[in-house]
Write a protein that holds these residues in place. Structure first.
Motif, mmCIF file in Angstrom:
data_model
loop_
_atom_site.group_PDB
_atom_site.id
_atom_site.type_symbol
_atom_site.label_atom_id
_atom_site.label_comp_id
_atom_site.label_asym_id
_atom_site.label_seq_id
_atom_site.Cartn_x
_atom_site.Cartn_y
_atom_site.Cartn_z
ATOM 1 N N VAL A 10 -52.782 17.119 -14.594
ATOM 2 C CA VAL A 10 -51.480 16.070 -13.728
ATOM 3 C C VAL A 10 -51.286 15.888 -12.700
ATOM 4 O O VAL A 10 -51.942 16.022 -11.473
ATOM 5 N N CYS A 11 -50.694 14.985 -11.846
ATOM 6 C CA CYS A 11 -50.074 14.021 -11.540
ATOM 7 C C CYS A 11 -50.251 14.906 -9.738
ATOM 8 O O CYS A 11 -49.088 16.105 -10.017
ATOM 9 N N VAL A 12 -50.881 14.883 -9.195
ATOM 10 C CA VAL A 12 -50.224 16.154 -7.798
ATOM 11 C C VAL A 12 -48.493 16.590 -7.203
ATOM 12 O O VAL A 12 -48.921 16.718 -6.089
ATOM 13 N N ILE A 13 -48.207 15.071 -7.011
ATOM 14 C CA ILE A 13 -47.151 14.897 -6.219
ATOM 15 C C ILE A 13 -45.925 15.357 -7.464
ATOM 16 O O ILE A 13 -45.031 15.906 -7.874
ATOM 17 N N CYS A 14 -45.710 14.749 -9.012
ATOM 18 C CA CYS A 14 -45.214 14.858 -9.995
ATOM 19 C C CYS A 14 -44.997 15.978 -11.528
ATOM 20 O O CYS A 14 -44.098 16.402 -12.038
ATOM 21 N N LEU A 15 -46.816 16.300 -11.213
ATOM 22 C CA LEU A 15 -46.995 17.197 -12.387
ATOM 23 C C LEU A 15 -46.903 16.380 -13.116
ATOM 24 O O LEU A 15 -47.157 16.940 -14.525
ATOM 25 N N GLU A 16 -46.744 15.281 -13.994
ATOM 26 C CA GLU A 16 -46.677 14.216 -14.724
ATOM 27 C C GLU A 16 -48.343 14.057 -15.490
ATOM 28 O O GLU A 16 -48.812 14.408 -14.150
ATOM 29 N N LYS A 17 -48.477 13.686 -16.155
ATOM 30 C CA LYS A 17 -48.994 13.000 -16.932
ATOM 31 C C LYS A 17 -50.128 11.595 -16.272
ATOM 32 O O LYS A 17 -49.722 10.977 -15.793
ATOM 33 N N PRO A 18 -51.510 12.054 -15.768
ATOM 34 C CA PRO A 18 -51.283 10.839 -14.709
ATOM 35 C C PRO A 18 -52.164 10.015 -15.352
ATOM 36 O O PRO A 18 -52.766 10.138 -16.400
ATOM 37 N N LYS A 19 -52.805 8.606 -14.310
ATOM 38 C CA LYS A 19 -53.193 7.595 -15.388
ATOM 39 C C LYS A 19 -53.875 6.964 -13.943
ATOM 40 O O LYS A 19 -55.537 6.406 -14.616
ATOM 41 N N TYR A 20 -54.093 7.522 -12.638
ATOM 42 C CA TYR A 20 -55.083 7.273 -12.427
ATOM 43 C C TYR A 20 -55.725 8.486 -10.830
ATOM 44 O O TYR A 20 -55.235 9.651 -11.660
ATOM 45 N N ARG A 21 -56.790 7.942 -10.362
ATOM 46 C CA ARG A 21 -57.679 8.745 -9.059
ATOM 47 C C ARG A 21 -57.273 8.010 -7.454
ATOM 48 O O ARG A 21 -57.492 6.955 -7.872
#
Length: 126
Positions: A10-21
């Motif tokens: 998950v995204c480290v900020i909003c916990l949504e599905k991430p697209k990047y690193r």
């Protein structure tokens, strides 16, 4: 670290599905806005634990918590774990956020380490 296609990442900020690193510390994020927030606390010298499948055993001797404390300190240096905890603390739906966090092996390792320190007799019994 798990691929971005994994359901547990998950995204480290909003916990949504991430697209990047993040190019520096490799934590996942989903948007420019989240990356900008992450960038304020990014520490490229501390990289997230890569592809950890099992939780490290916690010292079972209740008299000696020094090793556990060192492990806990080490875990708390991880920017991905720190961001997960900030998101959990600041989020509105704590139950949903905790459910997402408990899918992260790093967060589970952190929780187990904390429990090993505050409930050492529990470790002796297991």
């Amino acid at each position: 670290m798990a691929s971005l296609n994994s359901k547990t990442v998950v995204c480290v900020i909003c916990l949504e599905k991430p697209k990047y690193r993040c190019p520096l510390c490799r934590v996942p994020y989903c948007s420019v806005t989240c990356f900008q927030k992450h960038k304020e606390q990014c520490n490229p010298e501390v990289r997230p634990v890569e592809n950890r499948r099992t939780v490290a055993p916690v010292n079972t001797e209740p008299e000696d918590n020094k090793g556990e404390s060192a492990t806990l300190r080490s875990l708390l240096l991880n920017p991905h774990l720190r961001q997960l905890m900030v998101n959990l603390d600041q989020g509105d739906d704590k139950a949903q956020l905790m459910k997402a966090c408990m899918q992260e092996p790093l967060f589970v390792e952190f929780a187990d380490c904390c429990l090993g320190i505050v409930e050492p007799s529990h470790n002796r019994d297991s």
